[in-house]
Design an enzyme around this catalytic site. Structure first.
Site, PDB file in Angstrom:
ATOM      1  N   HIS A  12       0.871  -1.183   0.000  1.00 31.92           N
ATOM      2  CA  HIS A  12       0.000   0.000   0.000  1.00 31.92           C
ATOM      3  C   HIS A  12       0.907   1.233   0.000  1.00 31.92           C
ATOM      4  O   HIS A  12       2.036   1.181   0.501  1.00 31.92           O
ATOM      5  CB  HIS A  12      -0.823  -0.066   1.295  1.00 31.92           C
ATOM      6  CG  HIS A  12      -1.842   0.989   1.486  1.00 31.92           C
ATOM      7  ND1 HIS A  12      -1.528   2.263   1.911  1.00 31.92           N
ATOM      8  CD2 HIS A  12      -3.192   0.969   1.350  1.00 31.92           C
ATOM      9  CE1 HIS A  12      -2.643   2.972   2.022  1.00 31.92           C
ATOM     10  NE2 HIS A  12      -3.664   2.210   1.687  1.00 31.92           N
TER      11      HIS A  12
ATOM     12  N   ASP B 256       3.541  -4.518   7.973  1.00 32.93           N
ATOM     13  CA  ASP B 256       2.343  -3.703   7.836  1.00 32.93           C
ATOM     14  C   ASP B 256       1.153  -4.619   8.100  1.00 32.93           C
ATOM     15  O   ASP B 256       0.774  -5.426   7.255  1.00 32.93           O
ATOM     16  CB  ASP B 256       2.289  -3.102   6.417  1.00 32.93           C
ATOM     17  CG  ASP B 256       0.987  -2.348   6.179  1.00 32.93           C
ATOM     18  OD1 ASP B 256       0.132  -2.309   7.090  1.00 32.93           O
ATOM     19  OD2 ASP B 256       0.823  -1.802   5.070  1.00 32.93           O
TER      20      ASP B 256
ATOM     21  N   GLN C 240      -4.112  -4.846   7.242  1.00 32.46           N
ATOM     22  CA  GLN C 240      -5.169  -5.784   6.844  1.00 32.46           C
ATOM     23  C   GLN C 240      -5.144  -7.061   7.682  1.00 32.46           C
ATOM     24  O   GLN C 240      -6.182  -7.668   7.891  1.00 32.46           O
ATOM     25  CB  GLN C 240      -5.024  -6.164   5.355  1.00 32.46           C
ATOM     26  CG  GLN C 240      -5.243  -5.012   4.385  1.00 32.46           C
ATOM     27  CD  GLN C 240      -6.675  -4.463   4.392  1.00 32.46           C
ATOM     28  OE1 GLN C 240      -7.611  -5.112   4.860  1.00 32.46           O
ATOM     29  NE2 GLN C 240      -6.844  -3.250   3.903  1.00 32.46           N
TER      30      GLN C 240
ATOM     31  N   LYS D 221     -10.059  -0.576  11.057  1.00 28.96           N
ATOM     32  CA  LYS D 221     -10.301  -1.768  10.227  1.00 28.96           C
ATOM     33  C   LYS D 221     -10.692  -2.966  11.079  1.00 28.96           C
ATOM     34  O   LYS D 221     -10.945  -4.047  10.565  1.00 28.96           O
ATOM     35  CB  LYS D 221      -9.042  -2.107   9.422  1.00 28.96           C
ATOM     36  CG  LYS D 221      -8.683  -1.056   8.374  1.00 28.96           C
ATOM     37  CD  LYS D 221      -7.683  -1.612   7.405  1.00 28.96           C
ATOM     38  CE  LYS D 221      -6.919  -0.546   6.664  1.00 28.96           C
ATOM     39  NZ  LYS D 221      -7.706   0.161   5.653  1.00 28.96           N
TER      40      LYS D 221
ATOM     41  N   CYS E 236      -5.093   2.552  -3.295  1.00 26.21           N
ATOM     42  CA  CYS E 236      -3.834   3.091  -2.749  1.00 26.21           C
ATOM     43  C   CYS E 236      -2.673   2.129  -2.988  1.00 26.21           C
ATOM     44  O   CYS E 236      -1.803   1.965  -2.124  1.00 26.21           O
ATOM     45  CB  CYS E 236      -3.945   3.412  -1.259  1.00 26.21           C
ATOM     46  SG  CYS E 236      -5.197   4.617  -0.859  1.00 26.21           S
TER      47      CYS E 236
HETATM   48  N1  C6P Z   1      -6.071   0.420   3.129  1.00 20.36           N
HETATM   49  C1  C6P Z   1      -7.956   0.141   1.650  1.00 20.36           C
HETATM   50  O1  C6P Z   1      -9.068   0.451   1.211  1.00 20.36           O
HETATM   51  P1  C6P Z   1      -4.608   3.605   7.326  1.00 20.36           P
HETATM   52  O2  C6P Z   1      -5.254   4.388   6.228  1.00 20.36           O
HETATM   53  O3  C6P Z   1      -3.408   4.271   7.880  1.00 20.36           O
HETATM   54  O4  C6P Z   1      -5.567   3.145   8.374  1.00 20.36           O
HETATM   55  O5  C6P Z   1      -4.100   2.240   6.660  1.00 20.36           O
HETATM   56  C2  C6P Z   1      -3.186   2.298   5.614  1.00 20.36           C
HETATM   57  C3  C6P Z   1      -2.969   0.956   5.028  1.00 20.36           C
HETATM   58  C4  C6P Z   1      -1.724   0.375   5.124  1.00 20.36           C
HETATM   59  N2  C6P Z   1      -1.491  -0.850   4.646  1.00 20.36           N
HETATM   60  C5  C6P Z   1      -2.449  -1.580   4.052  1.00 20.36           C
HETATM   61  C6  C6P Z   1      -2.122  -2.957   3.573  1.00 20.36           C
HETATM   62  C7  C6P Z   1      -3.736  -1.041   3.915  1.00 20.36           C
HETATM   63  O6  C6P Z   1      -4.682  -1.766   3.322  1.00 20.36           O
HETATM   64  C8  C6P Z   1      -4.002   0.255   4.402  1.00 20.36           C
HETATM   65  C9  C6P Z   1      -5.349   0.881   4.228  1.00 20.36           C
HETATM   66  C10 C6P Z   1      -7.442   0.831   2.896  1.00 20.36           C
HETATM   67  O7  C6P Z   1      -7.281  -0.747   1.142  1.00 20.36           O
HETATM   68  C11 C6P Z   1      -7.640   2.318   2.856  1.00 20.36           C
HETATM   69  S1  C6P Z   1      -6.643   3.104   1.658  1.00 20.36           S
END
Ligand code: C6P
Length: 418
Positions: free
Chosen positions: A132, A209, A212, A235, A375
């Protein structure tokens, strides 16, 4: 993630848990909501909403500052939430949990605090092509500032990491290997423990990371032996505006602060300051107190419905059923590995239909999905795909919602004359 046997878990009572989520009672365009955008953010159970409500109604006060009853209660609840999180991911101590705004800020914290002090020209940071943007852009920035080089583990057309490249890419130059524990586009669950071991073998640190993964499967930082883990509350049934960084205490102790100001200091003189102990060294200013308490309530909730093993097991069933149903739609192509190697999400393209049009038709039928790059633009570029439609499941989704998804996709095909 390095999954254990999951066939002995107590099944989740999906009909019962659905009643815990007020928003699932909603109708969209006159039909019941089918929420399949859980990878973007999950819905919130009443227990989380109530925990935050109770905080504001009964004890709202700042933490770590006041010598009065409300402040002491707020501090106790805020710190209790940290303890719940530590237990949830099996950290050794609550001091290894830093509250941040989200997974993105957690990764940036490591990039700036650890990266600026420890990366030099000639050093390498290794990430993967399935990251991401949150696990790409901070490293681009830090490498630019330190002169270090950013390298990528390539992906295979089937949506796996090309592990055959690892021995060439992981060398004594590699100072950090940062990778996702579950792709938000492919759903792929890489062999995290093995990747950590390989990185450690060349002396590199690891950042996982978990944005997910932590929300959908058991994650045990001690079993994985990762150095850092980033994740977000929103999430995993918690509120927006709060996330966490796990870091091994020995590393966090050595790192410089990320943001500076109140609460993160021990003493401040006119010309310098000294730092508070971890984790407070990394929590400058008034934190998101109600959100931290909501985060703790989310962890309690996930445990109360059967825990992460049961959630993962249910999502495996759902993704298997969903992919089986989707493969019967002519002209629909799913990307990524088979269900056994992925979490509960699937991204796909359909001949002659733009993902935004697909999502718009689904929305008319009350079905929420995400369409676009998710993203993860480098991953889509690598596959030569402009955009995909993504359906992502959670433990409160019903098998009947898969049928509704299929019917709506077929309606989209008819509407656009495919
Ligand atoms: N992905 C998606 O719709 P944040 O936005 O900081 O809570 O998470 C960022 C992030 C980092 N790594 C991974 C693997 C992710 O999937 C995400 C967030 C969401 O896929 C929102 S863009």
């Amino acid at each position: 993630m390095d999954r254990k046997q999951v066939n002995t878990v107590t099944p989740i009572d999906v009909e019962a848990v659905r009643r815990d989520f007020p928003v699932l009672e909603r109708k969209i365009h006159g039909v019941p909501l089918v929420y399949l955008d859980n990878a973007a953010t999950s819905q919130k159970p009443a227990a989380v909403i109530e925990a935050m409500n109770r905080f504001y109604r009964q004890e709202n006060s700042n933490v770590h500052r006041g010598i009065h009853a409300l402040s002491e209660e707020s501090t106790a609840d805020y710190e209790a939430a940290r303890k719940k999180l530590a237990k949830f991911i099996h950290a050794k101590s609550r001091r290894e949990i830093v509250f941040t705004r989200n997974a993105t800020e957690s990764i940036n914290l490591v990039a700036y605090s650890w990266g600026l002090d420890n990366l030099h020209p000639g050093d390498e940071v290794l990430i993967t092509e399935m990251e991401h943007h949150a696990n790409i852009v901070p490293w681009q920035q830090i490498c630019r500032r330190t002169g270090a080089t950013l390298r990528y583990v390539p992906i295979t057309p089937q949506g796996y990491l090309d592990l055959s490249t690892l021995d060439n890419l992981l060398t004594e130059k590699t100072k950090l290997f940062a990778f996702t524990a579950m792709s938000n586009v492919f759903g792929t669950i890489p062999p995290v423990k093995m990747l950590v071991e390989k990185a450690h073998a060349v002396g590199a640190l690891t950042l996982v990371d978990g944005a997910q993964a932590v929300s959908h499967m058991p994650v045990d930082v001690r079993a994985l032996d990762c150095d850092f883990l980033a994740f977000s509350a929103h999430k995993m049934c918690g509120p927006t505006g709060i996330g966490a960084l796990y870091g091994k205490a020995a590393l966090l102790n050595k790192m410089s602060p990320f943001l500076t100001g109140g609460d993160m200091i021990l003493s401040v003189w006119m010309d310098h300051a000294t730092w508070n102990e971890i984790p407070h060294k990394f929590e400058a200013g008034t934190p998101a107190i109600a959100e931290a308490i909501g985060f703790g309530a989310a962890v309690d909730y996930l445990n109360s419905i059967g825990g992460m093993e049961a959630i993962h097991h249910y999502e495996q069933e759902m993704i298997t059923a969903a992919m089986t149903a989707l493969q019967d739609i002519e002209g629909l192509r799913m990307i990524g590995p088979p269900p056994a190697d992925r979490g509960g999400l699937v991204s796909f393209v359909m001949d002659g239909l733009h993902p935004h049009d697909i999502a718009a038709v689904l929305d008319q039928d009350g079905i929420a999905v995400r369409a676009g790059y998710h993203c993860a633009q480098p991953l889509h570029d690598r596959l030569n795909i402009h955009a995909t439609t993504r359906a992502s499941f959670y433990f409160y989704n019903l098998p009947s919602e898969i049928d509704l998804l299929v019917q709506s996709l077929q309606r989209a095909q008819k509407l656009f004359g495919r």
